[in-house]
Design a protein around this motif. Sequence first.
Motif, PDB file in Angstrom:
ATOM      1  N   PHE A 139      44.208  37.002  46.132  1.00 45.66           N
ATOM      2  CA  PHE A 139      43.006  37.523  45.919  1.00 45.66           C
ATOM      3  C   PHE A 139      41.509  37.050  46.308  1.00 45.66           C
ATOM      4  CE2 PHE A 139      40.189  39.304  42.128  1.00 45.66           C
ATOM      5  CZ  PHE A 139      40.244  41.158  42.399  1.00 45.66           C
ATOM      6  N   GLU A 140      40.902  38.335  46.456  1.00 47.29           N
ATOM      7  CA  GLU A 140      40.013  37.990  48.187  1.00 47.29           C
ATOM      8  C   GLU A 140      38.492  37.494  46.929  1.00 47.29           C
ATOM      9  OE1 GLU A 140      40.097  36.004  50.516  1.00 47.29           O
ATOM     10  OE2 GLU A 140      42.016  36.787  51.542  1.00 47.29           O
ATOM     11  N   ASP A 141      38.426  37.652  45.913  1.00 48.90           N
ATOM     12  CA  ASP A 141      36.995  37.701  45.160  1.00 48.90           C
ATOM     13  C   ASP A 141      37.105  37.191  43.912  1.00 48.90           C
ATOM     14  OD1 ASP A 141      35.054  38.562  43.206  1.00 48.90           O
ATOM     15  OD2 ASP A 141      35.307  40.990  43.733  1.00 48.90           O
ATOM     16  N   SER A 142      35.890  36.278  44.525  1.00 50.70           N
ATOM     17  CA  SER A 142      36.259  35.029  43.446  1.00 50.70           C
ATOM     18  C   SER A 142      35.289  35.190  42.257  1.00 50.70           C
ATOM     19  CB  SER A 142      35.051  33.431  44.768  1.00 50.70           C
ATOM     20  OG  SER A 142      34.489  33.904  45.453  1.00 50.70           O
ATOM     21  N   SER A 143      34.723  35.893  42.637  1.00 49.97           N
ATOM     22  CA  SER A 143      33.908  35.844  41.077  1.00 49.97           C
ATOM     23  C   SER A 143      34.841  35.826  39.642  1.00 49.97           C
ATOM     24  CB  SER A 143      33.198  37.646  40.457  1.00 49.97           C
ATOM     25  OG  SER A 143      34.184  38.347  41.079  1.00 49.97           O
ATOM     26  N   LEU A 144      34.306  35.570  38.679  1.00 50.30           N
ATOM     27  CA  LEU A 144      34.237  35.753  36.854  1.00 50.30           C
ATOM     28  C   LEU A 144      35.255  37.237  37.066  1.00 50.30           C
ATOM     29  CD1 LEU A 144      31.937  34.162  34.881  1.00 50.30           C
ATOM     30  CD2 LEU A 144      34.633  32.648  35.989  1.00 50.30           C
ATOM     31  N   ILE A 145      36.290  36.854  36.511  1.00 54.47           N
ATOM     32  CA  ILE A 145      37.439  38.256  36.327  1.00 54.47           C
ATOM     33  C   ILE A 145      37.328  38.383  35.160  1.00 54.47           C
ATOM     34  CG2 ILE A 145      39.271  39.859  36.336  1.00 54.47           C
ATOM     35  CD1 ILE A 145      39.231  37.860  39.117  1.00 54.47           C
ATOM     36  N   ASN A 146      35.598  39.426  34.916  1.00 57.05           N
ATOM     37  CA  ASN A 146      34.941  39.777  33.510  1.00 57.05           C
ATOM     38  C   ASN A 146      34.779  40.880  33.062  1.00 57.05           C
ATOM     39  OD1 ASN A 146      33.000  39.887  35.385  1.00 57.05           O
ATOM     40  ND2 ASN A 146      31.584  38.362  34.304  1.00 57.05           N
ATOM     41  N   THR A 147      35.858  41.847  33.979  1.00 57.54           N
ATOM     42  CA  THR A 147      35.387  43.510  34.185  1.00 57.54           C
ATOM     43  C   THR A 147      36.814  44.017  33.914  1.00 57.54           C
ATOM     44  OG1 THR A 147      35.420  44.207  36.410  1.00 57.54           O
ATOM     45  CG2 THR A 147      33.751  43.869  35.177  1.00 57.54           C
ATOM     46  N   ARG A 148      37.137  45.504  33.427  1.00 56.37           N
ATOM     47  CA  ARG A 148      38.379  45.906  33.582  1.00 56.37           C
ATOM     48  C   ARG A 148      39.268  45.974  34.682  1.00 56.37           C
ATOM     49  NH1 ARG A 148      40.844  51.220  32.490  1.00 56.37           N
ATOM     50  NH2 ARG A 148      43.165  51.020  31.535  1.00 56.37           N
ATOM     51  N   GLU A 149      38.354  46.680  36.135  1.00 55.86           N
ATOM     52  CA  GLU A 149      38.144  46.760  37.552  1.00 55.86           C
ATOM     53  C   GLU A 149      38.581  45.988  37.693  1.00 55.86           C
ATOM     54  OE1 GLU A 149      36.468  50.618  35.388  1.00 55.86           O
ATOM     55  OE2 GLU A 149      35.752  47.638  35.450  1.00 55.86           O
ATOM     56  N   LEU A 150      38.384  44.887  37.883  1.00 57.48           N
ATOM     57  CA  LEU A 150      38.394  43.468  38.740  1.00 57.48           C
ATOM     58  C   LEU A 150      40.055  42.866  38.242  1.00 57.48           C
ATOM     59  CD1 LEU A 150      35.262  41.552  38.737  1.00 57.48           C
ATOM     60  CD2 LEU A 150      36.273  42.832  40.972  1.00 57.48           C
ATOM     61  N   GLY A 151      40.245  43.399  36.524  1.00 58.34           N
ATOM     62  CA  GLY A 151      41.468  42.824  35.897  1.00 58.34           C
ATOM     63  C   GLY A 151      42.559  43.526  36.922  1.00 58.34           C
ATOM     64  N   ILE A 152      42.288  45.268  36.705  1.00 55.92           N
ATOM     65  CA  ILE A 152      43.120  45.339  37.336  1.00 55.92           C
ATOM     66  C   ILE A 152      43.538  45.786  38.849  1.00 55.92           C
ATOM     67  CG2 ILE A 152      43.722  48.302  38.444  1.00 55.92           C
ATOM     68  CD1 ILE A 152      41.698  48.880  35.652  1.00 55.92           C
ATOM     69  N   GLN A 153      42.640  45.105  39.880  1.00 62.05           N
ATOM     70  CA  GLN A 153      43.087  44.496  41.213  1.00 62.05           C
ATOM     71  C   GLN A 153      43.061  43.566  41.263  1.00 62.05           C
ATOM     72  OE1 GLN A 153      39.085  44.679  43.076  1.00 62.05           O
ATOM     73  NE2 GLN A 153      38.458  46.705  41.700  1.00 62.05           N
ATOM     74  N   LEU A 154      43.320  42.608  40.065  1.00 61.41           N
ATOM     75  CA  LEU A 154      43.762  41.055  39.961  1.00 61.41           C
ATOM     76  C   LEU A 154      45.248  41.891  39.991  1.00 61.41           C
ATOM     77  CD1 LEU A 154      44.169  38.250  40.300  1.00 61.41           C
ATOM     78  CD2 LEU A 154      43.889  38.295  38.006  1.00 61.41           C
ATOM     79  N   ALA A 155      45.498  42.024  38.551  1.00 66.22           N
ATOM     80  CA  ALA A 155      47.252  42.542  38.108  1.00 66.22           C
ATOM     81  C   ALA A 155      48.339  43.771  38.622  1.00 66.22           C
ATOM     82  CB  ALA A 155      47.390  43.192  36.669  1.00 66.22           C
ATOM     83  N   GLY A 156      47.008  43.985  40.225  1.00 63.82           N
ATOM     84  CA  GLY A 156      47.909  45.084  41.718  1.00 63.82           C
ATOM     85  C   GLY A 156      47.738  43.779  42.320  1.00 63.82           C
ATOM     86  N   LYS A 157      47.324  43.046  42.732  1.00 64.78           N
ATOM     87  CA  LYS A 157      47.175  41.746  43.710  1.00 64.78           C
ATOM     88  C   LYS A 157      48.652  41.152  43.151  1.00 64.78           C
ATOM     89  CE  LYS A 157      46.087  41.581  47.179  1.00 64.78           C
ATOM     90  NZ  LYS A 157      45.621  41.481  48.584  1.00 64.78           N
ATOM     91  N   LEU A 158      48.692  40.966  42.044  1.00 65.59           N
ATOM     92  CA  LEU A 158      50.237  39.888  41.665  1.00 65.59           C
ATOM     93  C   LEU A 158      51.120  40.642  41.682  1.00 65.59           C
ATOM     94  CD1 LEU A 158      50.956  37.663  39.620  1.00 65.59           C
ATOM     95  CD2 LEU A 158      50.667  38.712  37.528  1.00 65.59           C
ATOM     96  N   GLY A 159      50.993  42.510  41.630  1.00 68.30           N
ATOM     97  CA  GLY A 159      52.443  42.689  41.703  1.00 68.30           C
ATOM     98  C   GLY A 159      53.342  42.544  40.894  1.00 68.30           C
ATOM     99  N   GLU A 160      54.167  42.041  41.646  1.00 67.45           N
ATOM    100  CA  GLU A 160      56.512  41.656  40.513  1.00 67.45           C
ATOM    101  C   GLU A 160      56.120  40.068  40.979  1.00 67.45           C
ATOM    102  OE1 GLU A 160      57.436  43.538  38.424  1.00 67.45           O
ATOM    103  OE2 GLU A 160      55.479  45.155  39.102  1.00 67.45           O
ATOM    104  N   GLU A 161      55.387  39.340  41.305  1.00 63.79           N
ATOM    105  CA  GLU A 161      55.307  37.942  41.933  1.00 63.79           C
ATOM    106  C   GLU A 161      55.198  36.963  40.323  1.00 63.79           C
ATOM    107  OE1 GLU A 161      56.216  36.881  44.646  1.00 63.79           O
ATOM    108  OE2 GLU A 161      56.421  38.787  45.344  1.00 63.79           O
ATOM    109  N   SER A 162      55.240  35.807  40.376  1.00 66.14           N
ATOM    110  CA  SER A 162      54.661  34.764  39.407  1.00 66.14           C
ATOM    111  C   SER A 162      53.663  33.933  39.430  1.00 66.14           C
ATOM    112  CB  SER A 162      56.641  33.786  38.964  1.00 66.14           C
ATOM    113  OG  SER A 162      55.889  32.476  40.718  1.00 66.14           O
ATOM    114  N   SER A 163      52.971  34.500  40.844  1.00 64.84           N
ATOM    115  CA  SER A 163      51.670  34.066  40.469  1.00 64.84           C
ATOM    116  C   SER A 163      50.771  33.778  41.804  1.00 64.84           C
ATOM    117  CB  SER A 163      51.690  31.662  40.889  1.00 64.84           C
ATOM    118  OG  SER A 163      52.493  32.111  42.266  1.00 64.84           O
ATOM    119  N   VAL A 164      49.472  33.867  41.970  1.00 61.74           N
ATOM    120  CA  VAL A 164      49.029  35.067  42.321  1.00 61.74           C
ATOM    121  C   VAL A 164      47.541  33.742  42.329  1.00 61.74           C
ATOM    122  CG1 VAL A 164      47.397  35.892  41.010  1.00 61.74           C
ATOM    123  CG2 VAL A 164      47.333  36.703  43.098  1.00 61.74           C
TER     124      VAL A 164
END
Length: 237
Positions: free
Chosen positions: A128-153
Motif C-alpha cells: 500500500f503506497e499511501d504512507s499517511s495515517l489510515i485515519n479516514t474511511r476512504e483510506l481504510g477501504i483502499q487498504l482493505a482492497g489492497k490486502l484482498g484475501e491475503e494475510s498481510s499487507v
Amino acid sequence: MDTQVDELKLLVVKAVRMLERIELLDNNGHVSVRIPGTDRFLINSRKASRASLSVRDIVLCDMDGKLLEGDSEPPSEFHIHTEIYKRRDDVGSVVHNHPHYQTVLGIADVPLKPVFGVGAFVQDVPIFEDSSLINTRELGIQLAGKLGEESSVLLRHHGTVVAAEDIKSAFTISVFLEENAKKQYDASLLAPSIKVLEGENLERTRTSNWQPSIIQKLWTYHQEKAEKQGALSGITE
C-alpha cells in the motif's frame, strides 16, 4: 458473553504487550479482535501506553468505530480494522504494527520473499503506497482492497497490517513475517543474489510450518518469556 469478552480483552492486552516487548509495536500500533457472531470489536485505546496496557484500556466499538464501552477512544486508524472486518468474514483479528526489517525492505523497494522456514507463507505481499495515517474511511477501504484475501499487507514507509482468523494466529503471522524479513535482509548483505524457497519445497515447508500446534507453541513461548521478564505485570488492573 461477558466471560467471552473478558477473555478476549485479556488476549488483546497480552498480544499488545508481547508485540511491544519484541519491538513490533512501539508507542503506536494496535491489535483488535472481533467478538464472534457480532458486529463489534475490541481494540486497545488510542491514549494508553502499549508498554503498560491493561484490560481497562481496551475499548468496545461498532463497525463504524463508534465507542460503545470504555473510558477512552479507539485509535485514529480504527478504519484499518473496521474496513477489513466488513470485507472479510473470515478475519477475526487485525494487527497494525511497525516492524523494522519489513519496513526497511519496503523503503528499499525489495519485495518480501520466502527465505526462512516459518516465513514460507510470505509470497507476493501486496504493498500500500499511501504512507499517511489510515485515519479516514476512504483510506481504510483502499487498504482493505489492497490486502484482498491475503494475510498481510505492507504499508510503504509506515508498517504492516496482518489479518487472521484469531488473535493468536495474527500474532504468529506478525512474528514470523519479521523473522523472515530479518533473514532476508541479512542474507542480502552477504550476496547480491539470495536463495529463496520455491516450488515443491516451498509448498511442503509452508504446510509443515503453519499448524495449530505451532501457533500455540509460539504464543506460549512469548507469553512465558514476557512473564519471566515482568512484561505482563498488572495486565488485569
